[in-house]
Design a protein around this motif. Structure first.
Motif, short mmCIF file in Angstrom:
data_model
loop_
_atom_site.label_atom_id
_atom_site.label_comp_id
_atom_site.label_asym_id
_atom_site.label_seq_id
_atom_site.Cartn_x
_atom_site.Cartn_y
_atom_site.Cartn_z
N LEU A 140 49.52 50.97 67.35
CA LEU A 140 50.08 49.88 68.13
C LEU A 140 50.94 50.42 69.27
O LEU A 140 50.93 49.89 70.39
N GLY A 141 51.69 51.49 69.00
CA GLY A 141 52.49 52.10 70.05
C GLY A 141 51.64 52.60 71.20
O GLY A 141 52.00 52.47 72.37
N TRP A 142 50.48 53.18 70.86
CA TRP A 142 49.54 53.63 71.91
C TRP A 142 48.98 52.45 72.69
O TRP A 142 48.86 52.51 73.92
N ARG A 143 48.68 51.37 71.99
CA ARG A 143 48.09 50.22 72.66
C ARG A 143 49.05 49.55 73.63
O ARG A 143 48.67 49.16 74.74
N VAL A 144 50.29 49.39 73.24
CA VAL A 144 51.26 48.68 74.08
C VAL A 144 52.13 49.63 74.88
O VAL A 144 53.05 49.20 75.57
N ARG A 145 51.87 50.95 74.78
CA ARG A 145 52.55 51.96 75.58
C ARG A 145 54.07 51.97 75.36
O ARG A 145 54.85 51.92 76.31
N ILE A 146 54.47 51.99 74.11
CA ILE A 146 55.88 52.20 73.77
C ILE A 146 55.93 53.30 72.71
O ILE A 146 54.93 53.56 72.04
N PRO A 147 57.06 53.99 72.57
CA PRO A 147 57.13 55.10 71.61
C PRO A 147 56.80 54.64 70.19
O PRO A 147 57.40 53.69 69.68
N SER A 148 55.87 55.30 69.58
CA SER A 148 55.46 54.92 68.22
C SER A 148 56.58 55.14 67.21
O SER A 148 56.64 54.44 66.19
N ILE A 149 57.49 56.08 67.50
CA ILE A 149 58.60 56.33 66.58
C ILE A 149 59.45 55.07 66.43
O ILE A 149 59.94 54.76 65.34
N LEU A 150 59.63 54.36 67.51
CA LEU A 150 60.41 53.13 67.45
C LEU A 150 59.77 52.12 66.51
O LEU A 150 60.45 51.50 65.68
N LEU A 151 58.46 51.96 66.61
CA LEU A 151 57.76 51.02 65.73
C LEU A 151 57.78 51.52 64.28
O LEU A 151 57.88 50.71 63.35
N LEU A 152 57.68 52.82 64.10
CA LEU A 152 57.75 53.37 62.74
C LEU A 152 59.08 53.02 62.07
O LEU A 152 59.11 52.61 60.90
N LEU A 153 60.16 53.18 62.80
CA LEU A 153 61.47 52.85 62.24
C LEU A 153 61.60 51.36 61.96
O LEU A 153 62.12 50.95 60.91
N VAL A 154 61.13 50.55 62.89
CA VAL A 154 61.20 49.09 62.69
C VAL A 154 60.37 48.68 61.49
O VAL A 154 60.83 47.90 60.64
N PHE A 155 59.14 49.19 61.40
CA PHE A 155 58.28 48.86 60.27
C PHE A 155 58.91 49.30 58.96
O PHE A 155 58.87 48.58 57.95
N GLY A 156 59.50 50.50 58.96
CA GLY A 156 60.11 51.01 57.73
C GLY A 156 61.30 50.18 57.30
O GLY A 156 61.47 49.88 56.10
#
Length: 611
Positions: A22-38
């Motif tokens: 998803l981070g690649w698709r919307v061009r935002i750092p995937s680490i941010l999404l990983l932390l939010v998801f976690g």
């Protein structure tokens, strides 16, 4: 219990990979999404409980994952690159780290209200940056000059230094006694010595095994992982927390030896890194407790702002004083200090150790660290591309083309794009072709496209596409495969093979996208230009569109399309591009000779010319 564990493990994998995709698709750092998801799956919804899932294995598993990640980072470090930037990097990881530590400590004490021992430890933990975050950002931004290489080196080198610093601070904090001054000094020397020696020894043994073919090809990647684990654990047994330095040294040594190729190991580690980052960040974020979130308040935001706007710029400008870096490069480096997986892991481990020895307020360390991680990843990840473009160090979605091959018709295509304002670079191992390109005003570089130093020596700012156009189909395929990680597989192009057998042998994942049309091979393009074909630029309108162009010239082969927004599109055999009114078409046409005049026309012209 078994079903719950299965669901939790599945959630870790699914959420981790989904966040990166998803981070690649919307061009935002995937680490941010990983932390939010976690955080959502852990303390908020309670789907994942890492403590119950892994128990006492949680932090050993995290530590081993971090070791593999840092080894992969060490594999990307080059001695030749270090010679150009080594002075700045050395100051950043020493003087810069010290400044960050001091300012972070003062802010933690005066803003967060922590006692000095805990404030010093938090400042030490937050010295590290995040190579797992910086790497993807730099690949996306592709900054010009030396700023990208400096940030990469700093992110990888500072992690073991920061971890070692946190260990020493913890030892002083957790234990008392005047003799600990000598113990700490000795610990620093032993950590550096054992980390360096064990890392070099691991690289030496692994290199000898590969050189003497003692490991079959099918087992080289697993055996490399085995060596990483052995070196990390062995170094830690000899001296606490020297393992991270050891695996980084091992990766650096393997990357710069010339005895055996390690490209396949590098590729495997890159894929393994994606899985490890996904799992570790989800587990660490999910391990937070709901009560940890209550620790975040206005003081946390103030502490975060001090780190971003005071500590980082002060560290960078002090460390780069007297360097050849431009003011814009210093500003960009000042705006890139995201914390990552090492900060999260170190904070989590030492919070647990502090609770074991009975230190007060140990529960503050983890939530404040995670808040800084989330804040820096979000801030730098969302703004760094814009900052780089505003500073003139990068371009949004670079449209330029790197041409491999320099035949006369390749030079003509490159010249047309250059005249239209697109950056181009031509690379060839023929001195004649390179000299001819330079005479025509085309930037050209004499080298093999597979040289280890070609990307360090060739300026690719503004370039986002590869067009492999040599007469060797295998070289074209290898080049497209080689540059796919840099430009993306969709922007790596090559000419069609000369015959169908070669076409069948080129698997889709082992080649680039085929250029222009099904018949546009190297030999076919050479024949076109031998028959006096020209590269023509046409502004499409309602009165004169693509069909009118074909009617006028008969034989037309579209090459490029420039949209009204200025995006450069490349025609391929898939035929997915449809020229529209208002766009500019660059095509290959066969210039039609002027028709022979009729005798009557000649006589009339002669009579008209007679006085």
């Amino acid at each position: 219990m078994v079903e719950h564990a299965l669901v939790s493990l599945s959630a870790v994998v699914i959420l981790g990979i989904a966040a990166q995709w998803l981070g690649w698709r919307v061009r935002i750092p995937s680490i941010l999404l990983l932390l939010v998801f976690g955080i959502v799956a852990g303390p908020i919804l309670g789907w994942i409980h890492p403590g119950e899932l892994l128990g006492s294995l949680l932090y050993p598993v995290v530590s081993l994952a971090v070791a593999v990640i840092l080894f992969e980072g060490g594999l990307s470090l080059s001695v030749k690159e270090f010679r150009a930037i080594g002075g700045v990097v050395a100051w950043l990881v020493t003087l810069g780290a010290g400044i960050t530590w001091v300012i972070g400590t003062l802010a933690a004490h005066w803003i967060l209200g922590l006692d000095w021992s805990l404030a010093i430890l938090l400042g030490a933990v937050l010295v590290v940056t995040g190579p797992t975050v910086i790497g993807p950002m730099l690949r996306f931004i592709r900054p010009t000059g030396q700023s990208g290489a400096i940030l990469k080196w700093e992110g990888i080198v500072i992690d073991p230094i920061g971890a070692m610093l946190a260990v020493l601070v913890f030892q002083v904090t957790a234990y008392s006694g005047a003799e600990h001054g000598m113990v700490v000094a000795t610990g620093v020397l032993k950590t550096v010595a054992f980390g360096t020696l064990v890392g070099l020894l691991g690289a030496l043994i692994l290199g000898l095994c590969l050189k003497r073919d003692l490991i079959p090809d099918s087992l080289q990647n697993p055996v490399a992982v085995m060596f990483v684990v052995a070196v990390f654990t062995g170094a830690n047994l000899l001296q606490s927390e020297s393992g991270l330095l050891a695996v980084t040294i091992m990766g650096f040594a393997m990357a710069n030896q010339k005895a055996v190729p390690i490209h396949h190991i590098v590729e495997f580690k890159e894929n393994l890194r994606v899985l490890l980052i996904a799992g570790v960040f989800i587990l660490l974020a999910a391990h937070l407790k709901p009560s940890d979130l209550d620790q975040i308040g206005v003081a946390s935001f103030a502490f975060f702002l001090v780190l971003v706007f005071i500590a980082r710029p002060a560290a960078v400008f002090a460390s780069t004083l007297g360097s050849k870096l431009s003011f814009r490069e210093k500003l960009f480096i000042s705006w890139m200090a995201p914390r990552g997986i090492v900060a999260a892991a170190v904070a989590s481990v030492f919070a647990l150790r502090m609770e074991e020895v009975g230190l007060a307020n140990a529960d503050v360390l983890v939530p404040q660290t995670f808040f800084v991680i989330i804040g820096t990843v979000a801030l730098y990840g969302l703004t760094a591309p814009l900052v780089a473009r505003r500073l003139g160090l990068a371009k949004a979605e670079p449209q330029g083309v790197l041409f491999l091959g320099g035949r006369f018709w390749v030079r003509e295509m490159a010249k047309v794009l250059l005249d239209e304002g697109y950056p181009v670079m031509l690379v060839d191992n023929s001195q004649h072709n390179v000299s001819a390109a330079r005479m025509a005003g085309i930037p050209a570089f004499y080298a093999s496209i597979f040289s280890d130093t070609v990307l360090d020596r060739v300026e690719i700012s503004g370039i986002g596409k590869l067009m492999a156009m040599t007469s060797n189909d295998d070289v074209n395929s290898l080049a497209a495969l080689h540059f796919a990680p840099l430009f993306g597989r969709a922007q790596a192009y090559q000419l069609m093979p000369e015959d169908e057998k070669q076409l069948a042998a080129h698997s889709r994942h082992l080649r680039g996208r085929f250029l222009f049309g099904k018949d546009m091979t190297h030999a076919a393009l050479t024949r076109w230009f031998t028959d006096e074909a020209v590269v023509k630029k046409t502004r499409l309108s309602e009165e004169f569109g693509f069909e009118e162009l074909k009617a006028q010239y008969g034989q037309v082969q579209p090459l490029f399309l420039i949209t009204e927004e200025g995006a450069l599109q490349v025609f391929t055999v898939e035929g997915t591009i449809k020229p529209q009114i208002g766009q500019t078409l660059i095509s290959l046409v066969l210039a039609q000779p002027e028709p022979e005049p009729e005798p009557e026309e000649l006589a009339a012209a002669a009579a008209q010319a007679t006085p």
